[in-house]
Enzyme design. Structure first.
Site, PDB file in Angstrom:
ATOM      1  CG  MET A   1     -25.810  26.392  15.000  1.00 18.79           C
ATOM      2  SD  MET A   1     -24.489  27.203  14.100  1.00 18.79           S
ATOM      3  CE  MET A   1     -25.063  28.893  14.059  1.00 18.79           C
TER       4      MET A   1
ATOM      5  CE  LYS B   1     -44.160  13.879   0.112  1.00 18.16           C
ATOM      6  NZ  LYS B   1     -45.478  14.314  -0.398  1.00 18.16           N
TER       7      LYS B   1
ATOM      8  CE1 TYR C   1     -25.076  32.976  22.529  1.00 21.37           C
ATOM      9  CE2 TYR C   1     -26.125  30.942  21.797  1.00 21.37           C
ATOM     10  CZ  TYR C   1     -25.033  31.802  21.795  1.00 21.37           C
ATOM     11  OH  TYR C   1     -23.919  31.482  21.064  1.00 21.37           O
TER      12      TYR C   1
ATOM     13  NE  ARG D   1     -49.601  19.944  -2.917  1.00 18.73           N
ATOM     14  CZ  ARG D   1     -49.140  19.033  -2.073  1.00 18.73           C
ATOM     15  NH1 ARG D   1     -48.453  19.423  -1.004  1.00 18.73           N
ATOM     16  NH2 ARG D   1     -49.364  17.746  -2.247  1.00 18.73           N
TER      17      ARG D   1
HETATM   18  C1  LIG Z   1     -46.543  13.603   0.247  1.00 23.07           C
HETATM   19  C2  LIG Z   1     -47.646  13.038  -0.567  1.00 23.07           C
HETATM   20  C3  LIG Z   1     -48.251  11.816  -0.218  1.00 23.07           C
HETATM   21  C4  LIG Z   1     -47.990  11.121   1.106  1.00 23.07           C
HETATM   22  O1  LIG Z   1     -48.659  11.837   2.113  1.00 23.07           O
HETATM   23  P1  LIG Z   1     -48.647  11.406   3.654  1.00 23.07           P
HETATM   24  O2  LIG Z   1     -49.545  12.398   4.306  1.00 23.07           O
HETATM   25  O3  LIG Z   1     -47.234  11.560   4.105  1.00 23.07           O
HETATM   26  O4  LIG Z   1     -49.127  10.013   3.737  1.00 23.07           O
HETATM   27  C5  LIG Z   1     -49.157  11.265  -1.109  1.00 23.07           C
HETATM   28  N1  LIG Z   1     -49.499  11.900  -2.263  1.00 23.07           N
HETATM   29  C6  LIG Z   1     -48.963  13.096  -2.603  1.00 23.07           C
HETATM   30  C7  LIG Z   1     -49.391  13.743  -3.865  1.00 23.07           C
HETATM   31  C8  LIG Z   1     -48.043  13.710  -1.761  1.00 23.07           C
HETATM   32  O5  LIG Z   1     -47.545  14.904  -2.095  1.00 23.07           O
END
Ligand SMILES: *Cc1c(COP(=O)(O)O)cnc(C)c1O
Length: 344
Positions: free
Chosen positions: A290, A33, A242, A128
């Site tokens: 920046m 992701k 800065y 969640r």
């Molecule tokens: C992001 C995520 C993972 C992977 O988690 P890591 O800690 O990066 O290995 C697996 N399952 C779900 C549901 C996630 O949201």
């Protein structure tokens, strides 16, 4: 060229997947992701597919497009936010597998795409995502009859091996799923390291693939080099940047490098971070701005053309800690401005 330069080691990525896979006797999927945690989901997916990964997880349906193009028709691409309103066409067109997380999503999916594969997410205490006990009890039989590809849940505290939440969630997951024949999945990177009782039929690591904690044995995947734009000499007493937040206590040679908080190098790292010339650390001085960072290079024997800020000497998690954050956030914040080179 004045952009920072990212080197992404696909051989190290592949080695990390193999090392994690070797911890288990079940299937090891890959979570890619957020553009593979900022590293480029098409290149990452291709490299992992070559290792034999057949199941990829993304957060949102739209992320599936680049990955489907990269890995072909056979790989399974699962969507962790499930089947949202408006997702039906993209799920069908790209042949995505939504991980349904609520009764509403289950209804929507079965009505809109009754033949399309799906999985289910249960909530075991993180609050969640996923179905809670009562909803699960109400829909489990009907949903399982349609043969989901996986029933999964997610651990909230797996990066702390001794946290009592881990065995608690494991127990809840057992209570919610024991006796079903659907493949089960509970562990991401942290959960994989807790031991085989957390592995079930499939593990789904993300951060460990990319060289991040809590997978301490990971090989580094990312290196970030920043070009030096200008070098100047300061007399003792002169100030830098800065807010004049740093003052030279000795005659100082100062390098200005081209990257800043707009590139994901948070202002909060201004205190404590080093930039590296080979094995020699050079302290970041003054405030991160920046697009620019100032560095004390007085102790180097030569003027550097570039300095590294993520490297073997300063892994991404150490830099993240200096900014009060975690490797995940540092990686996913890596700038689109950086040039990228894939090696391995
Ligand atoms: C992001 C995520 C993972 C992977 O988690 P890591 O800690 O990066 O290995 C697996 N399952 C779900 C549901 C996630 O949201």
């Amino acid at each position: 060229m004045s952009t920072g330069h990212l080197t992404i080691d696909l051989a190290a990525l592949a080695a990390n997947w193999r090392s994690l896979n070797a911890l288990t006797s079940c299937e090891t999927a890959a979570v890619i992701k957020a553009d593979a945690y900022g590293l480029g989901s098409d290149r990452v997916a291709k490299a992992l597919a070559k290792q034999g990964v057949r199941t990829f997880y993304v957060a949102m349906a739209e992320e599936g497009a680049a990955i489907r193009a990269a890995v072909g028709e056979k790989a399974q691409i699962r969507v962790l936010t499930g089947h949202m309103r408006g997702d039906t066409d993209i799920i069908a067109d790209l042949n995505l597998t939504p991980i349904l997380c609520s009764v509403d999503q289950i209804k929507r999916h079965f009505e809109a795409l009754p033949e399309q594969p799906f999985g289910l997410q249960l909530d075991t205490g993180m609050n969640r995502m996923g179905l809670e006990w009562d909803d699960w009890a109400a829909v489990a039989e009907a949903a399982l009859r349609r043969k989901p590809v996986v029933v999964m849940s997610h651990l909230a505290c797996a990066d702390e091996p001794d946290h009592p939440m881990n065995p608690y969630q494991l127990d809840v997951f057992h209570q919610m799923t024991d006796g079903i024949t659907t493949p089960r999945s509970l562990a991401a990177t942290g959960g994989m390291l807790l031991g085989p009782e957390y592995h079930f039929d499939e593990c789904r690591p993300g951060i460990g693939l990319y060289g991040g904690l809590p997978f301490e044995d990971a090989r580094a995947v990312v290196r970030l080099d920043l070009p030096v734009v200008q070098i100047r000499d300061l007399t003792a007493g002169e100030v830098v940047g800065y807010g004049n937040s740093w003052q030279a206590e000795r005659p100082t040679r100062l390098a200005t490098v081209a990257a800043g908080y707009a590139d994901g190098l948070h202002r909060a790292i201004s205190r404590g971070a080093m930039l590296w010339h080979g094995q020699t650390p050079c302290p970041l001085v003054g405030r991160v701005s920046m697009d620019l960072i100032t560095v004390d290079v007085t102790d180097l024997k030569e003027d550097p053309a570039a300095l590294a800020i993520i490297c073997a000497e300063q892994p991404v998690d150490r830099l993240a800690q200096m900014g009060g954050t975690i490797g995940y956030e540092m990686l996913t914040g890596l700038s689109a401005r950086y040039s990228r080179r894939y090696v391995g």
